[in-house]
Design an enzyme around this catalytic site. Structure first.
Site, PDB file in Angstrom:
ATOM      1  CB  SER A  67      -0.942  -0.212   1.171  1.00 37.80           C
ATOM      2  OG  SER A  67      -1.906  -0.724   0.819  1.00 37.80           O
ATOM      3  CE  LYS A  70      -3.830   0.571  -1.337  1.00 34.22           C
ATOM      4  NZ  LYS A  70      -4.522   0.031  -0.015  1.00 34.22           N
ATOM      5  CE1 TYR A 194      -5.274  -1.313  -4.411  1.00 36.21           C
ATOM      6  CE2 TYR A 194      -5.679  -3.546  -4.527  1.00 36.21           C
ATOM      7  CZ  TYR A 194      -5.205  -2.304  -3.817  1.00 36.21           C
ATOM      8  OH  TYR A 194      -5.445  -2.271  -2.314  1.00 36.21           O
ATOM      9  CE1 TYR A 246      -3.276  -0.345   5.257  1.00 37.11           C
ATOM     10  CE2 TYR A 246      -1.735  -0.533   6.850  1.00 37.11           C
ATOM     11  CZ  TYR A 246      -2.113  -0.723   5.646  1.00 37.11           C
ATOM     12  OH  TYR A 246      -1.421  -1.473   4.641  1.00 37.11           O
ATOM     13  CB  VAL A 264       0.015  -5.798   4.609  1.00 40.07           C
ATOM     14  CG1 VAL A 264      -1.021  -4.987   5.125  1.00 40.07           C
ATOM     15  CG2 VAL A 264      -0.088  -5.961   3.061  1.00 40.07           C
TER      16      VAL A 264
END
Ligand code: GLU
Length: 310
Positions: A67, A70, A194, A246, A264
């Site tokens: 992530s 992102k 993605y 998160y 992660v």
């Protein structure tokens, strides 16, 4: 600003202090390629705005950035859509799990922010912009290589394939988004991009290097390329601070006080505005899915450098 010797000493201290904690936390196990990573690894790399690097531990070992990608697709999407992006995705912390379907339903297909999965899928759709997935994937990988100044940045095909095989929840989110008319391209194509961006493999050093423009108003100070505008850079940093970890983003702001984004795979990119970008990696995760030792290391780094933005 610490001298190079001071910075080397600080990084060595942080590395040394983390030894007692190696192996703590739980490695992500939703796909085999992540589950088999040795949890006793730790790397840290700092690249300063004036071009110095200090690194320790496994700073040259590539890992799955997941992530953290992102942040970079958000830069590409904001460059493309500017304010228009915010009609499709919000910018508030979610307060829910990063892959919550309930929240997406309640908020009628407008994801809470670009760093929860639904929001990142919308951002990826904006990067894809109705084009071909293979080209968008090559564009994203090329962007990362240019920023990292390193052709060795790659996409791990095994991770990308496993993400796809197990990505039922992400597929559900994407179909929901499509149902709310918030995806332009077909679901399978958006997900292909993605899953590949999540499978980018980078080292701490490459990650810090790639994120450096975020510490310097969007200008990459080492090769003088304006990656994005100063205004967008401020906004991306704000979203990293409020949403980058998160459902534990408040905890990270409290303990570390830097804009940051975790993944992660155990990586974290943190930005010390006008000073440096920092890549840390240690695979064991805390309950919220952030690198346990990575967070500890950044907390110590900030204590030793005084780099918190507060
Ligand atoms: N590939 C993971 C997913 O989409 C990324 C998780 C993460 O790093 O937050 O579920």
């Amino acid at each position: 600003m610490p001298t190079s010797e001071d910075l080397d000493a600080i990084v060595a201290t942080v590395h040394q202090e983390m030894q007692a904690h190696l192996g703590e936390g739980r490695v992500a196990d939703y796909i085999p390629a992540l589950a088999r990573v040795d949890p006793r690894q730790f790397g840290i790399a700092i690249v300063t705005c004036d071009g110095r690097t200090a690194a320790a531990g496994d700073a040259e070992t590539p890992f799955s950035i997941q992530s953290v990608s992102k942040v970079f697709t958000l830069v590409l999407a904001m460059n493309r859509l500017d304010e228009g992006l915010w009609r499709r995705v919000g910018r508030e912390p979610s307060g829910s799990r990063f892959n919550s379907i309930v929240q997406l339903e309640q908020e009628r297909g407008i994801p809470r922010n670009p760093f929860i999965n639904a929001g990142a899928i919308v951002v990826t759709d904006a990067v894809l912009a109705g084009g071909r997935p293979r080209e968008a994937i090559a564009d994203i990988a090329g962007f990362m290589r240019r920023l990292a100044l390193d052709e060795a940045v790659s996409i791990d095909p095994e991770v990308a394939a496993s993400e796809e095989e197990t990505g039922f929840r992400n597929a559900s989110l994407a179909y929901f988004l499509r149902g709310f008319d918030n995806l332009q391209s077909p679901v399978e194509e958006v997900l292909e991009v993605y899953f590949n961006q999540c499978a980018l493999r980078m080292t701490c050093r490459q990650l810090a290097r790639a994120g450096l423009f975020l510490a310097q108003g969007g200008l990459d100070p080492l090769n003088q390329i304006q990656v994005t505008s100063p205004e967008r850079t401020r906004r991306i940093n704000a979203i990293m601070m409020t949403c980058g970890h998160y459902d534990a983003s408040g905890e990270f702001a409290y303990r570390v006080g830097l804009p940051g984004k975790s993944g992660v795979g155990g990586g974290i990119l943190a930005i010390a505005p006008r000073r440096a970008a920092i890549g840390v990696w240690s695979p064991g995760l805390c309950e919220a899915g952030n690198s346990l030792v990575g967070q500890m290391a950044l907390q110590r780094l900030v204590a030793l450098t005084g780099w918190s933005v507060f």
